[in-house]
Motif scaffolding. Structure first.
Motif, PDB file in Angstrom:
ATOM      1  N   GLU A 324      37.353  30.815  51.792  1.00 37.43           N
ATOM      2  CA  GLU A 324      37.550  30.930  50.350  1.00 37.43           C
ATOM      3  C   GLU A 324      36.564  31.882  49.685  1.00 37.43           C
ATOM      4  OE1 GLU A 324      39.857  29.782  48.444  1.00 37.43           O
ATOM      5  OE2 GLU A 324      40.929  28.483  49.869  1.00 37.43           O
ATOM      6  N   ASP A 325      35.330  31.934  50.205  1.00 38.03           N
ATOM      7  CA  ASP A 325      34.297  32.766  49.560  1.00 38.03           C
ATOM      8  C   ASP A 325      34.659  34.242  49.572  1.00 38.03           C
ATOM      9  OD1 ASP A 325      32.843  30.510  49.070  1.00 38.03           O
ATOM     10  OD2 ASP A 325      31.493  30.750  50.792  1.00 38.03           O
ATOM     11  N   ALA A 326      35.350  34.674  50.614  1.00 38.81           N
ATOM     12  CA  ALA A 326      35.700  36.090  50.735  1.00 38.81           C
ATOM     13  C   ALA A 326      37.058  36.414  50.152  1.00 38.81           C
ATOM     14  CB  ALA A 326      35.658  36.502  52.211  1.00 38.81           C
ATOM     15  N   ALA A 327      37.791  35.407  49.686  1.00 40.39           N
ATOM     16  CA  ALA A 327      39.190  35.614  49.304  1.00 40.39           C
ATOM     17  C   ALA A 327      39.331  36.567  48.124  1.00 40.39           C
ATOM     18  CB  ALA A 327      39.835  34.268  48.990  1.00 40.39           C
ATOM     19  N   ASP A 328      38.559  36.351  47.053  1.00 36.96           N
ATOM     20  CA  ASP A 328      38.712  37.176  45.856  1.00 36.96           C
ATOM     21  C   ASP A 328      38.442  38.645  46.145  1.00 36.96           C
ATOM     22  OD1 ASP A 328      39.423  35.063  44.279  1.00 36.96           O
ATOM     23  OD2 ASP A 328      37.396  34.666  43.552  1.00 36.96           O
ATOM     24  N   GLY A 329      37.344  38.918  46.856  1.00 42.50           N
ATOM     25  CA  GLY A 329      36.995  40.302  47.142  1.00 42.50           C
ATOM     26  C   GLY A 329      38.019  40.995  48.018  1.00 42.50           C
ATOM     27  N   LEU A 330      38.487  40.332  49.082  1.00 43.28           N
ATOM     28  CA  LEU A 330      39.458  40.939  49.992  1.00 43.28           C
ATOM     29  C   LEU A 330      40.813  41.103  49.311  1.00 43.28           C
ATOM     30  CD1 LEU A 330      38.486  39.051  53.269  1.00 43.28           C
ATOM     31  CD2 LEU A 330      38.307  41.516  52.869  1.00 43.28           C
ATOM     32  N   ALA A 331      41.230  40.122  48.533  1.00 38.60           N
ATOM     33  CA  ALA A 331      42.500  40.239  47.812  1.00 38.60           C
ATOM     34  C   ALA A 331      42.443  41.388  46.816  1.00 38.60           C
ATOM     35  CB  ALA A 331      42.809  38.929  47.103  1.00 38.60           C
ATOM     36  N   GLY A 332      41.338  41.499  46.117  1.00 38.51           N
ATOM     37  CA  GLY A 332      41.185  42.600  45.179  1.00 38.51           C
ATOM     38  C   GLY A 332      41.207  43.948  45.878  1.00 38.51           C
ATOM     39  N   ALA A 333      40.553  44.052  47.050  1.00 39.60           N
ATOM     40  CA  ALA A 333      40.527  45.307  47.782  1.00 39.60           C
ATOM     41  C   ALA A 333      41.928  45.715  48.224  1.00 39.60           C
ATOM     42  CB  ALA A 333      39.606  45.163  48.990  1.00 39.60           C
ATOM     43  N   VAL A 334      42.701  44.740  48.759  1.00 38.25           N
ATOM     44  CA  VAL A 334      44.075  45.032  49.176  1.00 38.25           C
ATOM     45  C   VAL A 334      44.898  45.506  47.981  1.00 38.25           C
ATOM     46  CG1 VAL A 334      46.216  43.974  50.018  1.00 38.25           C
ATOM     47  CG2 VAL A 334      44.038  43.443  51.130  1.00 38.25           C
ATOM     48  N   THR A 335      44.744  44.830  46.840  1.00 42.19           N
ATOM     49  CA  THR A 335      45.538  45.153  45.659  1.00 42.19           C
ATOM     50  C   THR A 335      45.163  46.508  45.090  1.00 42.19           C
ATOM     51  OG1 THR A 335      45.589  42.783  45.174  1.00 42.19           O
ATOM     52  CG2 THR A 335      46.287  44.265  43.426  1.00 42.19           C
ATOM     53  N   VAL A 336      43.880  46.827  45.045  1.00 37.40           N
ATOM     54  CA  VAL A 336      43.440  48.118  44.516  1.00 37.40           C
ATOM     55  C   VAL A 336      43.951  49.256  45.398  1.00 37.40           C
ATOM     56  CG1 VAL A 336      41.422  49.592  44.176  1.00 37.40           C
ATOM     57  CG2 VAL A 336      41.433  47.275  43.260  1.00 37.40           C
ATOM     58  N   LEU A 337      43.838  49.110  46.708  1.00 37.67           N
ATOM     59  CA  LEU A 337      44.317  50.166  47.611  1.00 37.67           C
ATOM     60  C   LEU A 337      45.815  50.387  47.434  1.00 37.67           C
ATOM     61  CD1 LEU A 337      42.312  49.293  50.855  1.00 37.67           C
ATOM     62  CD2 LEU A 337      42.000  51.299  49.406  1.00 37.67           C
ATOM     63  N   ALA A 338      46.567  49.315  47.307  1.00 35.00           N
ATOM     64  CA  ALA A 338      48.004  49.449  47.110  1.00 35.00           C
ATOM     65  C   ALA A 338      48.303  50.091  45.761  1.00 35.00           C
ATOM     66  CB  ALA A 338      48.664  48.077  47.205  1.00 35.00           C
ATOM     67  N   ALA A 339      47.545  49.714  44.723  1.00 33.23           N
ATOM     68  CA  ALA A 339      47.769  50.274  43.393  1.00 33.23           C
ATOM     69  C   ALA A 339      47.433  51.754  43.346  1.00 33.23           C
ATOM     70  CB  ALA A 339      46.927  49.516  42.373  1.00 33.23           C
ATOM     71  N   VAL A 340      46.360  52.154  44.019  1.00 33.98           N
ATOM     72  CA  VAL A 340      45.997  53.574  44.061  1.00 33.98           C
ATOM     73  C   VAL A 340      47.108  54.377  44.735  1.00 33.98           C
ATOM     74  CG1 VAL A 340      44.399  55.237  45.079  1.00 33.98           C
ATOM     75  CG2 VAL A 340      43.511  53.188  43.967  1.00 33.98           C
ATOM     76  N   ALA A 341      47.617  53.849  45.846  1.00 33.03           N
ATOM     77  CA  ALA A 341      48.705  54.542  46.545  1.00 33.03           C
ATOM     78  C   ALA A 341      49.945  54.628  45.654  1.00 33.03           C
ATOM     79  CB  ALA A 341      49.034  53.807  47.838  1.00 33.03           C
ATOM     80  N   ALA A 342      50.272  53.526  44.958  1.00 33.29           N
ATOM     81  CA  ALA A 342      51.442  53.525  44.079  1.00 33.29           C
ATOM     82  C   ALA A 342      51.255  54.478  42.910  1.00 33.29           C
ATOM     83  CB  ALA A 342      51.698  52.111  43.572  1.00 33.29           C
TER      84      ALA A 342
END
Length: 396
Positions: A324-342
């Motif tokens: 759980e401790d790493a969830a927010d950071g990793l989820a945000g990283a995945v979302t930002v990378l996808a958003a940048v590509a989009a």
């Protein structure tokens, strides 16, 4: 003249000179601040003392002026001035601003100014024709007016060390600020070194009055304690002012480095406004402010591309894989990378009339997102897990 005598003087002199030069910008910006003024003057007087008492400079002053032992009133005057400035700073630290404090400081400066005048008067009245580089105090211990000249500076210095040590000892238990407490520790050790110096000098001078030669106490034992005092007092008065600034610099530097992966990820986007020209040599706080602003501008540009559904799936996948401790950071990283590509492809991930919450969520843990971006393989593993979960849900 042996060069070995020059070595002990060089190191503290250079350190004090560096400290003085480093304080110059602060002095020019805030010279009206009494503490800034006093710290700068203290460093100036302490540096001047060590410059003047260096054996080579004593000899140089004698030859250039044609006045034997002229370095004596100069050095002792600077020493007396540094004693007054140090005591005034301690009084300012211990007492809140008040008319009583101002009167005390004015009287203090007046008393020590009188000592400086007396030092020059006694030197002018004395007959000291033989230049003495290392043993002036003991050589002229029995000479009329030079005797008073020597006692004046020693007693003034002794009084400042005794009073300062006593004031600091009474004040120390009341100090809560860690940097101020550290500075007071250095000051206490420094003034204690000054007491040892005075004891050695006065013992050697008294021995001369009694017809005994204990000059080694004055020429060999005392000088190292004087050098230690100069260096320790400089550190003690600088630490409470430089310490908080250093702490802020370390904190800002750490954040600046933490945000670098996220900044590198989003800097491919066109800035929302013209980019200010801030170079590598600009102040760190200004560069950090620009980096934060650049990231927030980019998040605003990405708002319509941030997929909240992907963010939620990536959060569950990250929690399952890494806790759980790493969830927010990793989820945000995945979302930002996808958003940048989009964003670069021009394909929005959310309807324009229903902006996602993800941009707000990301702003609460930018450090964690940036830290996750340092580990692209881990982020890619979470992305694949989130994508496979989405595919499974669609298939079902």
């Amino acid at each position: 003249m042996s060069p070995h005598f020059h070595i002990p003087y060089a190191v503290p002199t250079v350190l004090l000179a560096i400290a003085l030069v480093s304080r110059a910008p602060t002095f020019l910006r805030a010279w009206r601040d009494p503490e800034v003024r006093a710290t700068t003057l203290l460093l100036l007087w302490a540096t001047a003392v060590l410059v003047v008492i260096t054996p080579a400079n004593i000899d140089r002053l004698n030859r250039l002026t044609g006045v034997p032992n002229i370095a004596s009133p100069w050095a002792y005057s600077f020493l007396t001035a540094s004693c007054a400035t140090g005591l005034a700073m301690i009084i300012r630290w211990r007492e809140a601003p008040s008319p009583r404090r101002q009167r005390t400081i004015r009287r203090l400066y007046g008393a020590y100014a009188g000592v400086v005048v007396a030092l020059w008067a006694t030197f002018a009245l004395a007959d000291a024709p033989v230049p003495r580089i290392y043993d002036l105090d003991t050589y002229y211990a029995d000479t009329p007016w030079m005797r008073e000249h020597i006692l004046l500076y020693l007693l003034a210095h002794l009084a400042s060390c005794v009073v300062s040590t006593r004031l600091l000892a009474k004040w120390f238990p009341q100090i809560a600020h860690p940097w101020l407490k550290a500075g007071v520790v250095f000051l206490q050790i420094g003034f204690s070194s000054g007491l040892v110096y005075d004891a050695a000098k006065l013992t050697a001078v008294t021995a001369r009055w009694c017809g005994t030669d204990w000059d080694v106490l004055s020429t060999r034992a005392a000088p190292p304690f004087a050098l230690a005092q100069a260096a320790l007092l400089a550190v003690g008065f600088i630490v409470p002012q430089a310490g908080p600034a250093l702490t802020a610099w370390v904190r800002d530097r750490a954040e600046y480095r933490r945000l670098r992966p996220l900044w590198r990820t989003v800097k491919v986007l066109a800035p929302a406004s013209a980019k200010a020209r801030i170079g590598f040599w600009s102040p760190l706080d200004l560069r950090l402010l620009q980096r934060r602003q650049r990231i927030h501008d980019a998040l605003r540009l990405l708002a319509c591309h941030l997929d909240h559904g992907l963010y939620a799936r990536a959060g569950r996948a990250a929690a399952a894989l890494h806790g759980e401790d790493a969830a927010d950071g990793l989820a945000g990283a995945v979302t930002v990378l996808a958003a940048v590509a989009a964003c670069r492809e021009g394909t929005p991930a959310a309807p324009a009339d229903r902006p996602p919450r993800t941009a707000v969520d990301l702003s609460d843990h930018l450090d964690a997102v940036s830290l996750a971006l340092r580990h692209p393989r881990t982020v890619d593993g979470v992305r694949r897990r989130a994508t496979s979960t989405e595919s499974l849900n669609v298939h079902v």
